[in-house]
Design an enzyme around this catalytic site. Structure first.
Site, mmCIF file in Angstrom:
data_model
loop_
_atom_site.group_PDB
_atom_site.id
_atom_site.type_symbol
_atom_site.label_atom_id
_atom_site.label_comp_id
_atom_site.label_asym_id
_atom_site.label_seq_id
_atom_site.Cartn_x
_atom_site.Cartn_y
_atom_site.Cartn_z
ATOM 1 N N ARG A 110 31.578 41.904 19.690
ATOM 2 C CA ARG A 110 30.364 42.040 20.003
ATOM 3 C C ARG A 110 30.022 41.020 21.411
ATOM 4 O O ARG A 110 29.409 41.322 22.128
ATOM 5 C CB ARG A 110 29.243 41.954 19.240
ATOM 6 C CG ARG A 110 29.173 42.705 17.735
ATOM 7 C CD ARG A 110 27.984 42.683 17.076
ATOM 8 N NE ARG A 110 27.053 42.307 17.994
ATOM 9 C CZ ARG A 110 25.738 41.258 17.575
ATOM 10 N NH1 ARG A 110 25.913 40.788 16.411
ATOM 11 N NH2 ARG A 110 25.046 41.108 18.539
ATOM 12 N N ASP A 134 23.179 29.093 20.800
ATOM 13 C CA ASP A 134 24.333 29.928 20.421
ATOM 14 C C ASP A 134 25.770 29.098 20.770
ATOM 15 O O ASP A 134 26.979 29.600 20.870
ATOM 16 C CB ASP A 134 24.409 30.941 21.925
ATOM 17 C CG ASP A 134 23.449 32.183 21.403
ATOM 18 O OD1 ASP A 134 23.215 32.064 20.395
ATOM 19 O OD2 ASP A 134 23.316 32.810 22.504
ATOM 20 N N CYS A 173 18.400 39.575 10.336
ATOM 21 C CA CYS A 173 19.762 39.847 10.754
ATOM 22 C C CYS A 173 20.128 38.335 9.747
ATOM 23 O O CYS A 173 19.617 37.497 9.502
ATOM 24 C CB CYS A 173 20.062 39.805 12.057
ATOM 25 S SG CYS A 173 19.663 38.342 13.133
ATOM 26 N N LYS A 232 27.011 38.538 28.457
ATOM 27 C CA LYS A 232 26.440 39.424 27.551
ATOM 28 C C LYS A 232 24.851 39.355 27.525
ATOM 29 O O LYS A 232 24.285 40.591 27.754
ATOM 30 C CB LYS A 232 27.007 39.188 26.283
ATOM 31 C CG LYS A 232 26.291 40.080 25.249
ATOM 32 C CD LYS A 232 26.959 39.764 23.727
ATOM 33 C CE LYS A 232 26.178 38.627 22.999
ATOM 34 N NZ LYS A 232 24.726 38.912 22.300
ATOM 35 N N ASN A 233 24.507 38.290 27.649
ATOM 36 C CA ASN A 233 23.031 38.222 27.383
ATOM 37 C C ASN A 233 22.262 38.561 28.602
ATOM 38 O O ASN A 233 20.914 38.587 28.522
ATOM 39 C CB ASN A 233 22.679 36.884 26.835
ATOM 40 C CG ASN A 233 23.076 36.739 25.143
ATOM 41 O OD1 ASN A 233 23.193 37.915 24.550
ATOM 42 N ND2 ASN A 233 22.739 35.598 24.689
ATOM 43 N N ARG A 271 13.796 36.730 12.690
ATOM 44 C CA ARG A 271 13.744 37.115 13.929
ATOM 45 C C ARG A 271 12.821 38.221 14.165
ATOM 46 O O ARG A 271 13.116 39.415 14.556
ATOM 47 C CB ARG A 271 15.094 37.540 14.487
ATOM 48 C CG ARG A 271 16.280 36.463 14.543
ATOM 49 C CD ARG A 271 17.702 36.914 14.910
ATOM 50 N NE ARG A 271 17.583 36.754 16.581
ATOM 51 C CZ ARG A 271 18.681 37.014 16.870
ATOM 52 N NH1 ARG A 271 19.790 37.222 16.542
ATOM 53 N NH2 ARG A 271 18.882 36.904 18.346
HETATM 54 C C1 UD1 Z 1 18.537 35.644 22.723
HETATM 55 C C2 UD1 Z 1 19.826 35.867 22.824
HETATM 56 C C3 UD1 Z 1 20.510 35.154 21.510
HETATM 57 C C4 UD1 Z 1 20.096 33.539 21.570
HETATM 58 C C5 UD1 Z 1 18.549 33.341 21.544
HETATM 59 C C6 UD1 Z 1 18.067 32.135 21.647
HETATM 60 C C7 UD1 Z 1 19.825 37.893 24.009
HETATM 61 C C8 UD1 Z 1 20.533 39.426 23.693
HETATM 62 N N1 UD1 Z 1 20.287 37.354 22.673
HETATM 63 O O1 UD1 Z 1 17.960 36.128 21.581
HETATM 64 O O2 UD1 Z 1 21.860 35.144 21.837
HETATM 65 O O3 UD1 Z 1 20.313 32.914 20.489
HETATM 66 O O4 UD1 Z 1 18.060 34.195 22.543
HETATM 67 O O5 UD1 Z 1 18.487 31.405 22.701
HETATM 68 O O6 UD1 Z 1 19.673 37.732 25.041
HETATM 69 N N2 UD1 Z 1 10.848 34.638 17.734
HETATM 70 C C9 UD1 Z 1 9.719 35.304 16.987
HETATM 71 N N3 UD1 Z 1 9.023 36.212 17.527
HETATM 72 C C10 UD1 Z 1 9.516 37.020 18.363
HETATM 73 C C11 UD1 Z 1 10.698 36.525 19.092
HETATM 74 C C12 UD1 Z 1 11.294 35.413 18.807
HETATM 75 O O7 UD1 Z 1 9.323 34.414 16.059
HETATM 76 O O8 UD1 Z 1 8.674 37.831 18.784
HETATM 77 C C13 UD1 Z 1 11.535 33.714 17.245
HETATM 78 C C14 UD1 Z 1 12.956 34.188 16.696
HETATM 79 O O9 UD1 Z 1 12.718 34.562 15.386
HETATM 80 C C15 UD1 Z 1 13.848 32.807 17.017
HETATM 81 C C16 UD1 Z 1 13.414 32.257 18.183
HETATM 82 O O10 UD1 Z 1 11.921 32.854 18.265
HETATM 83 O O11 UD1 Z 1 13.468 31.908 15.878
HETATM 84 C C17 UD1 Z 1 14.131 32.471 19.425
HETATM 85 O O12 UD1 Z 1 14.344 33.857 19.683
HETATM 86 P P1 UD1 Z 1 14.472 34.447 20.988
HETATM 87 O O13 UD1 Z 1 14.469 33.496 22.006
HETATM 88 O O14 UD1 Z 1 13.419 35.676 21.389
HETATM 89 O O15 UD1 Z 1 15.861 35.283 20.889
HETATM 90 P P2 UD1 Z 1 16.321 36.485 21.276
HETATM 91 O O16 UD1 Z 1 15.872 37.032 22.382
HETATM 92 O O17 UD1 Z 1 16.349 37.396 20.076
#
Ligand code: UD1
Length: 420
Positions: free
Chosen positions: A399, A307, A118, A22-23, A123
């Site tokens: 999902r 995850d 969420c 999915k990711n 996030r």
């Molecule tokens: C992706 C995955 C999700 C997984 C996560 C961590 C997808 C579609 N989803 O989510 O399933 O749980 O990686 O492995 O691939 N953060 C910030 N600022 C930002 C971006 C992130 O503070 O601009 C923080 C987030 O709040 C969170 C952490 O960084 O606490 C990790 O987020 P991130 O690695 O970006 O996860 P996603 O890409 O949202």
């Protein structure tokens, strides 16, 4: 809303096909916005999030069409008619933010609704926005939308991520592929899904070095072309069924799964007393004797994935001894704990850590699913428990997991969906 009924206590035995990740599928679909030509993705998982991304791309003007009858190959292509990603779609799925970089790079502008919070934490997307600003985008936030513009195109730059965010790495990588000049993206996340995206971009004509490492060097090109790309198997689905087999004392062949993508999960499962071996056609997983408590901390890849935290906690709930599970990625990701405790688990949360004291067995109960991985962890707990478990509010499950009841029932689980 659908519920899932499980009569627990059956060890899982058999074969489980592992679908496309999915990711990986979601950013790869967003990459379809980067070219006017046709991008064909194969091994596409049939999941609600994939349908949501298809709906988002369609409203941008992209034709998303099945190439095969089973819907597992998708063709993406067409002119972009709208650069706006509306709130109604983005609120359903945070990964919608992945259209921001591609739209901006190809069209010079994008308006994407802010995803908001969420269930598993706030996030934010600040790292996505800062990275794109460093490539020359002018960004303002207005009325809940990110307005991004780069009228003269994006320009390569050195971007250092303060935290290895998966989504920010993907957005910046896609945008930099069409920027003028060279981008160096340091402290990039290196999840296998990012490697998969990078390989697809290379097949589309992008110039990327350092794939699989934490420093990506991207030499921008004027245009990308079409390609055909197979999506990697889902390592989280793999780890989930590995925990299901181990928690029930069974043995399964996870068809198509890749050991080299599991990172710390394989090592931790082995330490807990689970055999995880490459086998013809996939990965063989089997509980050896007893399960042992093992401490884990969630970290960016190749560390233990957030995850997999909820599913692993179920395994630790029925292991000998205690385990400390520490969550470092999301601030509110223990919502499964009170539900597991209602099934007889002994888990105490202290801040970002949970102490799991193993019990001889769990007992079935009605429970309530919250986020995606919490939902599947309750199914795992139900499979391992004595008696009947009803998991309520399972819409999150669809999902991220395809045909979960069928896959488990084929291995001897007593499980059924009750449409609601
Ligand atoms: C992706 C995955 C999700 C997984 C996560 C961590 C997808 C579609 N989803 O989510 O399933 O749980 O990686 O492995 O691939 N953060 C910030 N600022 C930002 C971006 C992130 O503070 O601009 C923080 C987030 O709040 C969170 C952490 O960084 O606490 C990790 O987020 P991130 O690695 O970006 O996860 P996603 O890409 O949202």
């Amino acid at each position: 809303m659908d519920r899932i009924l499980i009569r627990g206590g059956q060890p899982l035995h058999g074969e489980i096909p592992i679908g496309g990740a999915k990711n990986a599928a979601l950013p790869l679909m967003a990459a379809g916005l980067l070219t006017a030509e046709r991008l064909v993705l194969t091994n596409v998982p049939l999941l609600a999030d994939v349908h949501t991304m298809a709906a988002l791309l369609r409203q941008h003007g992209i034709a998303v069409e099945p190439v095969t009858n089973d819907g597992r190959s998708l063709s993406l292509g067409g002119a972009i008619g709208s650069v706006e990603a509306p709130y109604d779609i983005v609120r359903k799925m945070r990964a919608s933010i992945l259209v921001l970089g591609p739209l901006l790079a190809r069209m010079g502008e994008a308006r994407v609704s802010l995803p908001g919070g969420c269930a598993i934490g706030t996030r934010p997307v600040d790292l996505h926005l800062k990275g794109l600003e460093q490539l020359g985008a002018v960004i303002r936030l207005e009325a809940g939308y990110v307005h991004a513009a780069a009228p003269r195109g994006l320009a390569g730059a050195k971007v250092v991520l303060p935290f290895a965010s998966v989504g920010a790495t993907e957005n910046i990588l896609m945008a930099a592929s069409l920027a003028r000049g060279t981008t160096v993206l340091a402290n990039a996340a290196r999840e296998p899904e990012i490697g998969d995206l990078a390989l697809c971009l290379v097949a589309m004509g992008a110039r990327i070095e350092g794939i699989g490492t934490d420093q990506l060097t991207i030499e921008g090109v004027a245009a990308l072309h079409g390609a055909t790309h197979p999506i990697i198997p889902d390592r989280i689905e793999t780890g989930t069924y590995a925990c299901a087999a181990a928690a029930t004392g069974g043995a399964v062949l996870l068809k198509g799964a890749r050991l080299d993508h599991l990172g710390a999960v394989a090592r931790i499962l082995r330490e807990a007393g689970v055999e995880v071996e490459d086998a013809p056609g996939g990965l063989a997983v089997r509980r050896l004797n007893g399960l042992h408590g093992v401490d884990v901390m969630t970290e960016p890849y190749p560390g233990f994935p957030t995850d997999m935290q909820a599913q692993f906690m179920v395994l630790m709930s029925v292991a000998d001894g205690a385990a400390m599970v520490t969550e470092t990625i999301f601030e509110n990701r223990f919502m499964h704990v009170p539900e597991l405790n209602r099934m007889g688990a002994r888990i105490n949360v202290h801040g970002a850590s949970a102490i799991v004291r193993g019990v001889a067995s769990l007992s079935g109960a009605p429970v309530m699913a919250t986020d995606l991985r919490a939902s599947v962890s309750l199914i795992l707990a139900g499979l391992a428990a004595r008696g009947e478990t009803v998991v309520n509010r399972v819409y999150h499950l669809d999902r991220g997991y395809e045909a979960v009841e069928q896959k488990l029932a084929a291995c001897g689980a007593e499980i059924e969906r009750i449409p609601g």
